[in-house]
Structures are given as structure tokens and as C-alpha cells.
Enzyme design. Structure first.
Site, PDB file in Angstrom:
ATOM      1  N   GLY A   1       0.776  -1.238   0.000  1.00 34.84           N
ATOM      2  CA  GLY A   1       0.000   0.000   0.000  1.00 34.84           C
ATOM      3  C   GLY A   1       0.805   1.283   0.000  1.00 34.84           C
TER       4      GLY A   1
ATOM      5  CG  ASN B   1       1.796   3.110  -5.838  1.00 30.64           C
ATOM      6  OD1 ASN B   1       2.164   4.101  -6.448  1.00 30.64           O
ATOM      7  ND2 ASN B   1       2.449   1.953  -5.905  1.00 30.64           N
TER       8      ASN B   1
ATOM      9  CE  LYS C   1     -12.871 -11.476 -12.113  1.00 34.31           C
ATOM     10  NZ  LYS C   1     -11.688 -11.122 -11.313  1.00 34.31           N
TER      11      LYS C   1
ATOM     12  CG  MET D   1      -1.808  -8.465  -6.533  1.00 36.12           C
ATOM     13  SD  MET D   1      -0.833  -7.732  -7.879  1.00 36.12           S
ATOM     14  CE  MET D   1      -0.164  -9.232  -8.584  1.00 36.12           C
ATOM     15  NE  ARG D   2      -8.754 -11.393  -5.360  1.00 33.24           N
ATOM     16  CZ  ARG D   2      -8.603 -12.688  -5.565  1.00 33.24           C
ATOM     17  NH1 ARG D   2      -9.111 -13.260  -6.632  1.00 33.24           N
ATOM     18  NH2 ARG D   2      -7.971 -13.437  -4.685  1.00 33.24           N
TER      19      ARG D   2
ATOM     20  CB  ILE E   1     -11.680  -4.602 -12.786  1.00 33.55           C
ATOM     21  CG1 ILE E   1     -10.675  -4.020 -11.774  1.00 33.55           C
ATOM     22  CG2 ILE E   1     -13.041  -3.921 -12.654  1.00 33.55           C
ATOM     23  CD1 ILE E   1     -11.102  -4.080 -10.330  1.00 33.55           C
TER      24      ILE E   1
ATOM     25  CG  HIS F   1       1.468  -2.902 -15.474  1.00 32.93           C
ATOM     26  ND1 HIS F   1       0.978  -4.065 -14.924  1.00 32.93           N
ATOM     27  CD2 HIS F   1       2.440  -3.278 -16.343  1.00 32.93           C
ATOM     28  CE1 HIS F   1       1.626  -5.099 -15.452  1.00 32.93           C
ATOM     29  NE2 HIS F   1       2.513  -4.648 -16.318  1.00 32.93           N
TER      30      HIS F   1
HETATM   31  C1  GRF Z   1       3.319  -1.403  -7.585  1.00 32.51           C
HETATM   32  O1  GRF Z   1       4.612  -1.666  -8.044  1.00 32.51           O
HETATM   33  C2  GRF Z   1       2.336  -1.327  -8.736  1.00 32.51           C
HETATM   34  O2  GRF Z   1       2.919  -0.911  -9.933  1.00 32.51           O
HETATM   35  C3  GRF Z   1       1.887  -2.746  -8.876  1.00 32.51           C
HETATM   36  O3  GRF Z   1       1.837  -3.257  -7.567  1.00 32.51           O
HETATM   37  C4  GRF Z   1       2.784  -2.562  -6.756  1.00 32.51           C
HETATM   38  C5  GRF Z   1       2.061  -2.104  -5.515  1.00 32.51           C
HETATM   39  O4  GRF Z   1       2.933  -1.576  -4.570  1.00 32.51           O
HETATM   40  N1  GRF Z   1       0.630  -2.814  -9.598  1.00 32.51           N
HETATM   41  P1  GRF Z   1       2.360  -0.877  -3.244  1.00 32.51           P
HETATM   42  O5  GRF Z   1       1.459  -1.896  -2.566  1.00 32.51           O
HETATM   43  O6  GRF Z   1       1.616   0.341  -3.663  1.00 32.51           O
HETATM   44  O7  GRF Z   1       3.557  -0.580  -2.414  1.00 32.51           O
END
Ligand code: GRF
Length: 189
Positions: free
Chosen positions: A11, A13, A64, A89-90, A92, A108
Site C-alpha cells: 500500500g 501507492n 467474481k 492483484m485481481r 476487474i 503497472h
Molecule cells: C506497484 O509496483 C504497482 O505498480 C503494482 O503493484 C505494486 C504495488 O505496490 N501494480 P504498493 O502496494 O503500492 O507498495
């Protein structure tokens, strides 16, 4: 503008997006964190930041559509108008895509269209790429195939270890995601 951020893991991001809303860099409110791993670190981060969490385990549902219906209910309850996937990681499905057309974005860890799907950074490293990067794109029914909003690349040194590269990538992602959200939220308003 009410945002939901979907995440499955650490988390960082998610946290960067929330901080950007708090310091007004991003004119929006993160009103919901959706997580498919009830033990994930992102939930602790959301709790510390006082952001409501909807967490679930996909294995508790027959398909889903059934868990996405609950996610949709939570989004509607919190009046979410835009969704940012941040390490969710799913894939949509139509339940959410139909309700949020052109209103779901993803980050991504590759320079799309290169290395779609899982383990994008590992795929790039296995190919020997020295130029790496991240992409923010709209989500549609094609995995990592929606319209690109912004990308940023960086050069790695051949001696960099995985940890150093991941650290650089995350730093880039955190800034790139805010810039991309600023851009697409303007289009929504
Ligand atoms: C990031 O590298 C993003 O590009 C990918 O998953 C990772 C998530 O990282 N889709 P975080 O959980 O935000 O640290």
C-alpha cells in the site's frame, strides 16, 4: 471527487495518494480502501489514516460477480466516483466496469505495452532491459490493455540489486500516479 483505492499488499501507492489529497496536491478525497487480503499491510495504513476499509477473501464467494457486487455496494455507500487500483492483484470484472466506465485506472510496473500481467518487473529484468518504468492506464476488459494516461521511465545500472530497483520504481510510481490522477480527475469533473 470521492476516490476508492484498491490494493492487495503493502500500500505505498495507496499512502502516496492519500497524502496527496491531504496536502491538496490532488483535489479529491480517498473515502474507501478495498482490499482482497484481510491481513495486508495496506489495511493497517488505511486504519492509521482513518480511511474506511472494505476487505474480503475471494475464496469465500462463488464467483467474481458476487464479491464485486459487495465492493460496488461499498463504493455506492461511500459515494465513490473514481477508482484507482494500486497493486490490486485481481482482474476487474463487468460488475464494476459497467458502473465505472472510464473511471477506473491502474498503475503497472512496466512501460506498457511491454510486460503485461504478473511479475512485470521480473519479466523486464529477465529480458535484460536497462530502461524500466511504470505506466498509469485506464482499465478495460483487456488485462493491462486500456488507454495509457502517463508513463515514466528510468535507467537502472547493471549493478543495481532488485531492492534498489524496486525502491527507484516505487519512488517514480508515487509521483507518476498523482500526476496521472490530477490529469484524469480534471477530465471527469
Ligand atoms: C506497484 O509496483 C504497482 O505498480 C503494482 O503493484 C505494486 C504495488 O505496490 N501494480 P504498493 O502496494 O503500492 O507498495
Amino acid at each position: 471527487m470521492n476516490l476508492a483505492v484498491f490494493a492487495s499488499g503493502t500500500g505505498t501507492n495507496f499512502e502516496a495518494i492519500v497524502k496527496a489529497t491531504q496536502n491538496q496536491q490532488l483535489k479529491a478525497n480517498v473515502v474507501l480502501c478495498v482490499c482482497d487480503h484481510p491481513e495486508a499491510l495496506v489495511i493497517e495504513k488505511a486504519n492509521a489514516l482513518k480511511i474506511p476499509v472494505f476487505s474480503f477473501k475471494a475464496s469465500d464467494y462463488p464467483n467474481k460477480a458476487s464479491y464485486e457486487q459487495l465492493i460496488l455496494n461499498a463504493c455506492q455507500l461511500h459515494q465513490v466516483s473514481f477508482i484507482a487500483l494500486a497493486g490490486y492483484m485481481r482482474i476487474i470484472g463487468p460488475t464494476l466496469l459497467q458502473q465505472y466506465p472510464h473511471r477506473i485506472v491502474n498503475i503497472h510496473p512496466s512501460l506498457l505495452p511491454k510486460y503485461k500481467g504478473k511479475d512485470a518487473l521480473k519479466q523486464a529484468l529477465a529480458a535484460g532491459d536497462l530502461t524500466l518504468g511504470a505506466t498509469v492506464h485506464y482499465v478495460n476488459d483487456e488485462l493491462d490493455g486500456g488507454k495509457i494516461i502517463l508513463q515514466q521511465s528510468f535507467r537502472r545500472s547493471p549493478n543495481d540489486c532488485l531492492e534498489t530497483i524496486e525502491h527507484k520504481l516505487h519512488q517514480i510510481e508515487h509521483q507518476l500516479y498523482i500526476k496521472a490522477l490530477q490529469q484524469c480527475l480534471k477530465e471527469v469533473i
